[in-house]
Scaffold this active site. Sequence first.
Site, PDB file in Angstrom:
ATOM      1  N   ASP A  70      14.025  -2.811  -7.103  1.00  0.00           N
ATOM      2  CA  ASP A  70      14.912  -3.262  -6.151  1.00  0.00           C
ATOM      3  C   ASP A  70      15.655  -2.467  -5.623  1.00  0.00           C
ATOM      4  O   ASP A  70      15.810  -2.917  -4.264  1.00  0.00           O
ATOM      5  CB  ASP A  70      13.907  -4.294  -5.942  1.00  0.00           C
ATOM      6  CG  ASP A  70      13.496  -4.806  -7.119  1.00  0.00           C
ATOM      7  OD1 ASP A  70      11.961  -4.343  -7.183  1.00  0.00           O
ATOM      8  OD2 ASP A  70      13.004  -6.577  -6.788  1.00  0.00           O
ATOM      9  N   GLY A 106      11.657  -8.389 -14.412  1.00  0.00           N
ATOM     10  CA  GLY A 106      10.936  -7.266 -14.468  1.00  0.00           C
ATOM     11  C   GLY A 106      11.449  -5.931 -15.477  1.00  0.00           C
ATOM     12  O   GLY A 106      12.916  -5.882 -15.133  1.00  0.00           O
ATOM     13  N   ARG A 166      10.162  -5.283  -3.352  1.00  0.00           N
ATOM     14  CA  ARG A 166       9.923  -6.953  -3.274  1.00  0.00           C
ATOM     15  C   ARG A 166       9.898  -7.128  -1.945  1.00  0.00           C
ATOM     16  O   ARG A 166       9.473  -5.999  -1.067  1.00  0.00           O
ATOM     17  CB  ARG A 166      10.242  -7.258  -4.365  1.00  0.00           C
ATOM     18  CG  ARG A 166       9.960  -9.042  -4.403  1.00  0.00           C
ATOM     19  CD  ARG A 166      11.125  -9.168  -5.560  1.00  0.00           C
ATOM     20  NE  ARG A 166       9.741  -9.561  -6.899  1.00  0.00           N
ATOM     21  CZ  ARG A 166       9.967 -10.355  -8.189  1.00  0.00           C
ATOM     22  NH1 ARG A 166      11.385 -10.322  -8.106  1.00  0.00           N
ATOM     23  NH2 ARG A 166       9.156 -10.700  -8.634  1.00  0.00           N
ATOM     24  N   MET A 178       6.601   0.260  -5.279  1.00  0.00           N
ATOM     25  CA  MET A 178       7.317  -1.298  -4.945  1.00  0.00           C
ATOM     26  C   MET A 178       8.959  -1.762  -4.817  1.00  0.00           C
ATOM     27  O   MET A 178       9.293  -1.148  -3.337  1.00  0.00           O
ATOM     28  CB  MET A 178       8.134  -1.816  -6.515  1.00  0.00           C
ATOM     29  CG  MET A 178       6.608  -1.883  -7.756  1.00  0.00           C
ATOM     30  SD  MET A 178       6.628  -2.464  -9.393  1.00  0.00           S
ATOM     31  CE  MET A 178       5.553  -2.938 -10.043  1.00  0.00           C
ATOM     32  N   ARG A 184      -5.255  16.041   5.621  1.00  0.00           N
ATOM     33  CA  ARG A 184      -5.579  13.895   5.698  1.00  0.00           C
ATOM     34  C   ARG A 184      -4.132  13.394   5.784  1.00  0.00           C
ATOM     35  O   ARG A 184      -2.651  14.492   5.742  1.00  0.00           O
ATOM     36  CB  ARG A 184      -5.344  13.793   4.370  1.00  0.00           C
ATOM     37  CG  ARG A 184      -7.104  13.756   4.017  1.00  0.00           C
ATOM     38  CD  ARG A 184      -7.543  13.853   2.873  1.00  0.00           C
ATOM     39  NE  ARG A 184      -8.761  13.580   2.364  1.00  0.00           N
ATOM     40  CZ  ARG A 184      -9.126  13.985   1.223  1.00  0.00           C
ATOM     41  NH1 ARG A 184      -8.879  13.963   0.243  1.00  0.00           N
ATOM     42  NH2 ARG A 184     -10.454  14.045   1.509  1.00  0.00           N
ATOM     43  N   ARG A 207      -5.542   8.989   2.973  1.00  0.00           N
ATOM     44  CA  ARG A 207      -6.355   7.863   2.136  1.00  0.00           C
ATOM     45  C   ARG A 207      -5.166   7.567   1.196  1.00  0.00           C
ATOM     46  O   ARG A 207      -3.327   7.751   1.646  1.00  0.00           O
ATOM     47  CB  ARG A 207      -6.532   9.626   0.502  1.00  0.00           C
ATOM     48  CG  ARG A 207      -7.184  10.579   1.149  1.00  0.00           C
ATOM     49  CD  ARG A 207      -8.685   9.682   0.633  1.00  0.00           C
ATOM     50  NE  ARG A 207     -10.250  10.221   0.383  1.00  0.00           N
ATOM     51  CZ  ARG A 207     -10.603  10.376   1.208  1.00  0.00           C
ATOM     52  NH1 ARG A 207     -10.401   9.472   2.750  1.00  0.00           N
ATOM     53  NH2 ARG A 207     -11.825  11.117   1.766  1.00  0.00           N
TER      54      ARG A 207
HETATM   55  O1  F6P Z   1      11.923  -7.129  -9.142  1.00  0.00           O
HETATM   56  C1  F6P Z   1      10.827  -5.590  -9.576  1.00  0.00           C
HETATM   57  C2  F6P Z   1       9.469  -5.393  -9.454  1.00  0.00           C
HETATM   58  O2  F6P Z   1       9.030  -4.130 -10.053  1.00  0.00           O
HETATM   59  C3  F6P Z   1       9.288  -5.657  -7.910  1.00  0.00           C
HETATM   60  O3  F6P Z   1       9.494  -4.197  -6.969  1.00  0.00           O
HETATM   61  C4  F6P Z   1       7.850  -6.282  -7.534  1.00  0.00           C
HETATM   62  O4  F6P Z   1       7.107  -6.770  -6.796  1.00  0.00           O
HETATM   63  C5  F6P Z   1       7.882  -6.669  -9.317  1.00  0.00           C
HETATM   64  O5  F6P Z   1       9.020  -6.837 -10.043  1.00  0.00           O
HETATM   65  C6  F6P Z   1       6.090  -6.638  -9.995  1.00  0.00           C
HETATM   66  O6  F6P Z   1       6.583  -7.508 -11.161  1.00  0.00           O
HETATM   67  P1  F6P Z   1       5.430  -8.026 -12.724  1.00  0.00           P
HETATM   68  O7  F6P Z   1       5.538  -6.559 -13.563  1.00  0.00           O
HETATM   69  O8  F6P Z   1       6.254  -9.258 -13.402  1.00  0.00           O
HETATM   70  O9  F6P Z   1       4.203  -8.148 -11.651  1.00  0.00           O
END
Ligand code: F6P
Length: 339
Positions: A127, A10, A171, A169, A162, A263
């Site tokens: 991450d 990524g 992971r 993200m 609310r 929400r």
């Molecule tokens: O590892 C970086 C990350 O942004 C994670 O946090 C996330 O789960 C994943 O990549 C998303 O990957 P992609 O861009 O392949 O959807």
Amino acid sequence: MKIGVLTGGGDCPGLNPAIRGITLRAEDFSDEVVGMLDGWKGLLEKETMPISLSDVDEIMRMGGTILGTSRTNPYKKEGGAEICKKNMAELGLEALIAIGGEDTLGVAAKLHKEFGLPVVGVPKTMDNDLSCTDYTFGFDTSVTCAIDALERMRDTGRSHRRIMVLEVMGRHAGWVALFTAIGGGADWVLIPEIEPDVDKMCEHLIKVKERKGYALVVVSEGIKLSHKKKEEIDEFGHMILQKRGVGQHIAEEIEQRTKIETRVAVIGHIQRGGPPTLFDRILGVRVGVFAVDLVHSKRFGKMAALSGNNIIEADLFDATGRLKLVDKSWYDLALTLFK
Ligand code: F6P
């Protein structure tokens, strides 16, 4: 020397500063720098581009990567590792700098071990879950973005009285969620390392709502869920976590249990783009420069790492052998701040 560079996995802000650091340091040795396009795919298919000083003049402020990236795993292709070796020789590469996270650097470590390929690593990932380095570039920018999102949610949450849930993200590591919650002053956080206690969270959110009129929750995409959904997997065997709808699920649970209107917002890839923060720019160039020094001192199988405020050498296998996860003391700090 002729040095290859690739960015895999990524993307994240800081990759371009790292490419700039590599290119400018290589200039000191009169090296030739060649980029492999789209990560390991570029080496497998010999898709390359020369990188000159003019290519890196203006990239310090750019998110993403000028080389492109992919989640290609050479070990998932028939004879892929051997092709990498052959193509390195055919391209005349005397060294390869792999910029990546656990997956990309894991491949680099194996290629070095199995074929003696002259590879060094540069760690990156939003991450922040790579071992042997205190921080990776990409993390600071993505948390800065997530905090901005949380603060916007605070405004609207306060107006409508609310509960607002932000899914981020990260992971299987909770660093992004934890730092967003602490840095943004949230009222609860759910991270993959800690089994979610939904009853305790809801009890607390009712109390917070009574006092402040609203409440903010940050949830990491990687938390354990009680309901099982069919998971999709990438080439490195990782679940595609954004498809699980974690934030939505948690928001529904909260609303059902607390009877408070709730929400959710999922910022997804928004937190992976944009100009790198100062921290990520400086870290990016520093590890890039160091990687070229590793090449010239023939420290192959190593990566540039941040320890305190120093850039040091770490072993690629040690760095990729296990994830760096949030420990209890960090989580306890967050709990202390939830009142
Ligand atoms: O590892 C970086 C990350 O942004 C994670 O946090 C996330 O789960 C994943 O990549 C998303 O990957 P992609 O861009 O392949 O959807």
